[in-house]
Design a protein around this motif. Sequence first.
Motif, PDB file in Angstrom:
ATOM      1  N   LYS A 115       0.825  -1.211   0.000  1.00  8.33           N
ATOM      2  CA  LYS A 115       0.000   0.000   0.000  1.00  8.33           C
ATOM      3  C   LYS A 115       0.856   1.256   0.000  1.00  8.33           C
ATOM      4  O   LYS A 115       0.519   2.251  -0.637  1.00  8.33           O
ATOM      5  CB  LYS A 115      -0.916  -0.003   1.236  1.00  8.33           C
ATOM      6  CG  LYS A 115      -1.776   1.228   1.350  1.00  8.33           C
ATOM      7  CD  LYS A 115      -2.625   1.203   2.604  1.00  8.33           C
ATOM      8  CE  LYS A 115      -3.391   2.499   2.753  1.00  8.33           C
ATOM      9  NZ  LYS A 115      -4.085   2.577   4.029  1.00  8.33           N
ATOM     10  N   ASN A 116       1.965   1.224   0.723  1.00  4.08           N
ATOM     11  CA  ASN A 116       2.819   2.406   0.870  1.00  4.08           C
ATOM     12  C   ASN A 116       4.127   2.293   0.093  1.00  4.08           C
ATOM     13  O   ASN A 116       5.077   3.013   0.361  1.00  4.08           O
ATOM     14  CB  ASN A 116       3.119   2.631   2.353  1.00  4.08           C
ATOM     15  CG  ASN A 116       1.860   2.959   3.118  1.00  4.08           C
ATOM     16  OD1 ASN A 116       1.260   3.998   2.909  1.00  4.08           O
ATOM     17  ND2 ASN A 116       1.434   2.052   3.968  1.00  4.08           N
ATOM     18  N   ARG A 117       4.152   1.422  -0.878  1.00  3.83           N
ATOM     19  CA  ARG A 117       5.378   1.140  -1.633  1.00  3.83           C
ATOM     20  C   ARG A 117       6.029   2.398  -2.186  1.00  3.83           C
ATOM     21  O   ARG A 117       7.226   2.622  -2.023  1.00  3.83           O
ATOM     22  CB  ARG A 117       5.066   0.172  -2.770  1.00  3.83           C
ATOM     23  CG  ARG A 117       6.263  -0.215  -3.590  1.00  3.83           C
ATOM     24  CD  ARG A 117       5.851  -1.235  -4.677  1.00  3.83           C
ATOM     25  NE  ARG A 117       7.011  -1.757  -5.365  1.00  3.83           N
ATOM     26  CZ  ARG A 117       7.571  -1.167  -6.417  1.00  3.83           C
ATOM     27  NH1 ARG A 117       7.064  -0.045  -6.885  1.00  3.83           N
ATOM     28  NH2 ARG A 117       8.635  -1.698  -6.981  1.00  3.83           N
ATOM     29  N   GLN A 118       5.249   3.247  -2.854  1.00  7.01           N
ATOM     30  CA  GLN A 118       5.829   4.437  -3.473  1.00  7.01           C
ATOM     31  C   GLN A 118       6.339   5.417  -2.426  1.00  7.01           C
ATOM     32  O   GLN A 118       7.395   6.040  -2.615  1.00  7.01           O
ATOM     33  CB  GLN A 118       4.824   5.121  -4.405  1.00  7.01           C
ATOM     34  CG  GLN A 118       5.483   6.148  -5.314  1.00  7.01           C
ATOM     35  CD  GLN A 118       6.580   5.534  -6.180  1.00  7.01           C
ATOM     36  OE1 GLN A 118       6.364   4.533  -6.856  1.00  7.01           O
ATOM     37  NE2 GLN A 118       7.758   6.125  -6.156  1.00  7.01           N
ATOM     38  N   LEU A 119       5.638   5.570  -1.319  1.00  3.34           N
ATOM     39  CA  LEU A 119       6.113   6.448  -0.240  1.00  3.34           C
ATOM     40  C   LEU A 119       7.447   5.953   0.318  1.00  3.34           C
ATOM     41  O   LEU A 119       8.353   6.745   0.589  1.00  3.34           O
ATOM     42  CB  LEU A 119       5.092   6.515   0.888  1.00  3.34           C
ATOM     43  CG  LEU A 119       3.839   7.332   0.635  1.00  3.34           C
ATOM     44  CD1 LEU A 119       2.829   7.111   1.753  1.00  3.34           C
ATOM     45  CD2 LEU A 119       4.186   8.790   0.508  1.00  3.34           C
ATOM     46  N   ILE A 120       7.556   4.657   0.494  1.00  2.73           N
ATOM     47  CA  ILE A 120       8.795   4.058   1.014  1.00  2.73           C
ATOM     48  C   ILE A 120       9.935   4.299   0.040  1.00  2.73           C
ATOM     49  O   ILE A 120      11.032   4.728   0.440  1.00  2.73           O
ATOM     50  CB  ILE A 120       8.599   2.554   1.287  1.00  2.73           C
ATOM     51  CG1 ILE A 120       7.579   2.347   2.405  1.00  2.73           C
ATOM     52  CG2 ILE A 120       9.927   1.883   1.618  1.00  2.73           C
ATOM     53  CD1 ILE A 120       7.055   0.930   2.528  1.00  2.73           C
ATOM     54  N   LEU A 121       9.691   4.057  -1.240  1.00  2.00           N
ATOM     55  CA  LEU A 121      10.732   4.259  -2.250  1.00  2.00           C
ATOM     56  C   LEU A 121      11.112   5.732  -2.381  1.00  2.00           C
ATOM     57  O   LEU A 121      12.295   6.065  -2.525  1.00  2.00           O
ATOM     58  CB  LEU A 121      10.279   3.708  -3.602  1.00  2.00           C
ATOM     59  CG  LEU A 121      10.153   2.192  -3.670  1.00  2.00           C
ATOM     60  CD1 LEU A 121       9.545   1.770  -5.006  1.00  2.00           C
ATOM     61  CD2 LEU A 121      11.492   1.532  -3.447  1.00  2.00           C
ATOM     62  N   ASP A 122      10.126   6.623  -2.314  1.00  2.00           N
ATOM     63  CA  ASP A 122      10.421   8.054  -2.383  1.00  2.00           C
ATOM     64  C   ASP A 122      11.297   8.494  -1.211  1.00  2.00           C
ATOM     65  O   ASP A 122      12.234   9.280  -1.387  1.00  2.00           O
ATOM     66  CB  ASP A 122       9.136   8.875  -2.400  1.00  2.00           C
ATOM     67  CG  ASP A 122       8.361   8.731  -3.701  1.00  2.00           C
ATOM     68  OD1 ASP A 122       8.918   8.202  -4.697  1.00  2.00           O
ATOM     69  OD2 ASP A 122       7.184   9.132  -3.709  1.00  2.00           O
ATOM     70  N   ALA A 123      10.996   7.992  -0.016  1.00  2.00           N
ATOM     71  CA  ALA A 123      11.792   8.345   1.165  1.00  2.00           C
ATOM     72  C   ALA A 123      13.213   7.827   1.022  1.00  2.00           C
ATOM     73  O   ALA A 123      14.188   8.536   1.307  1.00  2.00           O
ATOM     74  CB  ALA A 123      11.143   7.787   2.431  1.00  2.00           C
ATOM     75  N   GLU A 124      13.354   6.606   0.562  1.00  2.00           N
ATOM     76  CA  GLU A 124      14.691   6.023   0.370  1.00  2.00           C
ATOM     77  C   GLU A 124      15.483   6.845  -0.633  1.00  2.00           C
ATOM     78  O   GLU A 124      16.655   7.161  -0.414  1.00  2.00           O
ATOM     79  CB  GLU A 124      14.561   4.573  -0.111  1.00  2.00           C
ATOM     80  CG  GLU A 124      15.873   3.879  -0.390  1.00  2.00           C
ATOM     81  CD  GLU A 124      16.357   4.064  -1.810  1.00  2.00           C
ATOM     82  OE1 GLU A 124      17.587   4.063  -1.988  1.00  2.00           O
ATOM     83  OE2 GLU A 124      15.530   4.209  -2.734  1.00  2.00           O
ATOM     84  N   ARG A 125      14.854   7.222  -1.714  1.00  2.00           N
ATOM     85  CA  ARG A 125      15.546   8.005  -2.749  1.00  2.00           C
ATOM     86  C   ARG A 125      15.919   9.388  -2.243  1.00  2.00           C
ATOM     87  O   ARG A 125      17.003   9.887  -2.526  1.00  2.00           O
ATOM     88  CB  ARG A 125      14.678   8.087  -3.996  1.00  2.00           C
ATOM     89  CG  ARG A 125      14.607   6.749  -4.698  1.00  2.00           C
ATOM     90  CD  ARG A 125      13.760   6.798  -5.956  1.00  2.00           C
ATOM     91  NE  ARG A 125      13.682   5.447  -6.508  1.00  2.00           N
ATOM     92  CZ  ARG A 125      12.556   4.839  -6.832  1.00  2.00           C
ATOM     93  NH1 ARG A 125      11.399   5.452  -6.672  1.00  2.00           N
ATOM     94  NH2 ARG A 125      12.571   3.619  -7.318  1.00  2.00           N
ATOM     95  N   TYR A 126      15.023  10.011  -1.486  1.00  2.00           N
ATOM     96  CA  TYR A 126      15.328  11.334  -0.930  1.00  2.00           C
ATOM     97  C   TYR A 126      16.540  11.261  -0.002  1.00  2.00           C
ATOM     98  O   TYR A 126      17.457  12.071  -0.097  1.00  2.00           O
ATOM     99  CB  TYR A 126      14.124  11.905  -0.166  1.00  2.00           C
ATOM    100  CG  TYR A 126      14.452  13.236   0.450  1.00  2.00           C
ATOM    101  CD1 TYR A 126      14.298  14.401  -0.281  1.00  2.00           C
ATOM    102  CD2 TYR A 126      14.971  13.324   1.738  1.00  2.00           C
ATOM    103  CE1 TYR A 126      14.644  15.627   0.260  1.00  2.00           C
ATOM    104  CE2 TYR A 126      15.322  14.541   2.286  1.00  2.00           C
ATOM    105  CZ  TYR A 126      15.156  15.683   1.544  1.00  2.00           C
ATOM    106  OH  TYR A 126      15.518  16.902   2.076  1.00  2.00           O
TER     107      TYR A 126
END
Length: 63
Positions: free
Chosen positions: A10-21
């Motif tokens: 459900k939160n996959r994109q949020l997790i990936l965005d945080a990692e990338r940031y």
Amino acid sequence: MQNIVKAVEKNRQLILDAERYIWQNPETGYKEYKTSAYMAEKFRALGYELHMAEVFLATHRYA
């Protein structure tokens, strides 16, 4: 275990965005000001109420 998998998906994109940031904006240990602000913004957007600690440390010595 299934609940964890669903939450991650459900939160996959949020997790990936945080990692990338975090990867693209490195900060030295105990001085993660940009990262802290970024994560606080994301958690508030999810509806969390945050209570931020303010800490002031003495960084000098008296002779």
